[in-house]
Design a protein around this motif. Structure first.
Motif, PDB file in Angstrom:
ATOM      1  N   SER A  56       0.808  -1.225   0.000  1.00  0.00           N
ATOM      2  CA  SER A  56       0.000   0.000   0.000  1.00  0.00           C
ATOM      3  C   SER A  56       0.840   1.273   0.000  1.00  0.00           C
ATOM      4  O   SER A  56       0.387   2.319  -0.457  1.00  0.00           O
ATOM      5  CB  SER A  56      -0.940   0.013   1.205  1.00  0.00           C
ATOM      6  N   SER A  57       2.087   1.191   0.497  1.00  0.00           N
ATOM      7  CA  SER A  57       2.897   2.406   0.598  1.00  0.00           C
ATOM      8  C   SER A  57       3.988   2.517  -0.460  1.00  0.00           C
ATOM      9  O   SER A  57       4.437   3.628  -0.775  1.00  0.00           O
ATOM     10  CB  SER A  57       3.538   2.489   1.986  1.00  0.00           C
ATOM     11  N   CYS A  58       4.421   1.387  -1.030  1.00  0.00           N
ATOM     12  CA  CYS A  58       5.553   1.405  -1.968  1.00  0.00           C
ATOM     13  C   CYS A  58       5.191   1.057  -3.412  1.00  0.00           C
ATOM     14  O   CYS A  58       5.748   1.644  -4.347  1.00  0.00           O
ATOM     15  CB  CYS A  58       6.641   0.443  -1.483  1.00  0.00           C
ATOM     16  N   ILE A  59       4.282   0.108  -3.587  1.00  0.00           N
ATOM     17  CA  ILE A  59       3.949  -0.338  -4.945  1.00  0.00           C
ATOM     18  C   ILE A  59       3.449   0.809  -5.837  1.00  0.00           C
ATOM     19  O   ILE A  59       3.812   0.879  -7.014  1.00  0.00           O
ATOM     20  CB  ILE A  59       2.931  -1.493  -4.905  1.00  0.00           C
ATOM     21  N   ALA A  84       8.285  12.474   1.843  1.00  0.00           N
ATOM     22  CA  ALA A  84       7.351  13.135   2.762  1.00  0.00           C
ATOM     23  C   ALA A  84       6.401  12.143   3.420  1.00  0.00           C
ATOM     24  O   ALA A  84       5.926  12.380   4.544  1.00  0.00           O
ATOM     25  CB  ALA A  84       6.551  14.196   2.017  1.00  0.00           C
ATOM     26  N   THR A  85       6.114  11.027   2.752  1.00  0.00           N
ATOM     27  CA  THR A  85       5.136  10.081   3.293  1.00  0.00           C
ATOM     28  C   THR A  85       5.752   9.106   4.293  1.00  0.00           C
ATOM     29  O   THR A  85       5.016   8.458   5.046  1.00  0.00           O
ATOM     30  CB  THR A  85       4.466   9.272   2.164  1.00  0.00           C
ATOM     31  N   THR A 193      -4.649  -5.688  -5.147  1.00  0.00           N
ATOM     32  CA  THR A 193      -5.379  -4.754  -4.284  1.00  0.00           C
ATOM     33  C   THR A 193      -4.863  -3.328  -4.417  1.00  0.00           C
ATOM     34  O   THR A 193      -5.640  -2.361  -4.394  1.00  0.00           O
ATOM     35  CB  THR A 193      -5.288  -5.199  -2.816  1.00  0.00           C
ATOM     36  N   ASN A 194      -3.557  -3.187  -4.567  1.00  0.00           N
ATOM     37  CA  ASN A 194      -2.939  -1.850  -4.545  1.00  0.00           C
ATOM     38  C   ASN A 194      -2.519  -1.328  -5.914  1.00  0.00           C
ATOM     39  O   ASN A 194      -1.922  -0.254  -5.987  1.00  0.00           O
ATOM     40  CB  ASN A 194      -1.706  -1.886  -3.625  1.00  0.00           C
ATOM     41  N   TYR A 203      -0.623   4.631   1.536  1.00  0.00           N
ATOM     42  CA  TYR A 203      -0.939   4.632   2.961  1.00  0.00           C
ATOM     43  C   TYR A 203      -0.318   3.411   3.638  1.00  0.00           C
ATOM     44  O   TYR A 203       0.180   2.495   2.981  1.00  0.00           O
ATOM     45  CB  TYR A 203      -2.454   4.616   3.176  1.00  0.00           C
ATOM     46  N   ILE A 204      -0.335   3.421   4.975  1.00  0.00           N
ATOM     47  CA  ILE A 204       0.124   2.281   5.769  1.00  0.00           C
ATOM     48  C   ILE A 204      -1.091   1.479   6.208  1.00  0.00           C
ATOM     49  O   ILE A 204      -2.018   2.016   6.816  1.00  0.00           O
ATOM     50  CB  ILE A 204       0.925   2.762   7.000  1.00  0.00           C
TER      51      ILE A 204
END
Length: 226
Positions: A56-59, A84-85, A193-194, A203-204
């Motif tokens: 969810s945060s890298c792909i 920033a994330t 999913t992502n 997001y995390i």
């Protein structure tokens, strides 16, 4: 995908490709010392949460970097956005270190213009060199499709976690390989999913895992850097 890419994919996914990945545990060491991982079931849950967070945060960044590998301004924006994330300072530091190492190694090994352009930006201090962005650019330069690049990225995350837990003495090598085989379908599900998430919407998924990873620097003794 051209069959000739298979050997390049295997090379990038090989643990012998020197990117410094084995100095990182993705929080496995911290989770172990904080007693979050205390049996096989809790280990499996932790691995799945790490993979979900990576998905969810890298792909989204791997995909976007792969698709915009020729747009230096967009790559600088993606790198800055990912910087920033990443609120977890341990993951933040590890992402930059691994990204820089992956970029330098890829530049020396493959010697392709797209990779050289990104390295020039890094050498001039114009990008932070976060791993998902670098990974996407390198795969694009090697003509590896974005979807395949994302699969490789998640596979490398899984490999890193399992290698670290073996080195920590919590499971054996055969058990680790059995676990890796059993999680293959999960990687596909996480990717699906992502896949349509934009980088701005990353997001995390599991905050507790993020907290455990963030506690790495507070440990009295450490085998890994993150």
């Amino acid at each position: 995908m051209d069959d000739s890419n298979l050997f390049t994919i295997l090379q990038l996914c090989d643990s012998a490709f020197p990117t410094g990945g084995f100095s990182h545990s993705m929080g496995t060491e911290a989770a172990t010392q904080n007693l979050y991982i205390n049996d096989f079931e809790s280990l499996k849950i932790f691995i799945l949460s790490c993979l979900e967070n990576s998905g969810s945060s890298c792909i989204p960044f791997v995909k976007s970097a792969c698709e915009n590998a020729n747009n230096l301004q967009q790559l600088m924006h993606l790198d800055s956005l990912h910087n920033a994330t990443l609120l977890n300072h341990v993951s933040h530091r590890a992402s930059k270190q691994q990204g820089k190492s992956f970029l330098v190694t890829s530049s020396e090994v493959f010697q392709l213009p797209q990779i050289e352009q990104l390295r020039e930006l890094a050498d001039n201090g114009k990008i932070h060199c976060h791993l998902p962005v670098v990974y996407g650019v390198v795969c694009s330069a090697l003509k590896i499709p974005a979807r395949k690049a994302a699969e490789m990225y998640l596979f490398n995350c899984l490999r890193t976690i399992l290698a670290s837990i073996v080195r920590l003495g919590k499971i054996g090598t055969i058990q680790a390989q059995h676990l890796q085989f059993g999680l293959q379908n999960t990687l596909d599900n996480i990717l699906t999913t992502n896949w349509e998430i934009d980088p701005e919407e990353s997001y995390i998924t599991y905050p507790l895992t993020e907290v455990l990873q963030n506690s790495h620097d507070t440990m009295f003794s450490k085998l890994f850097f993150s």
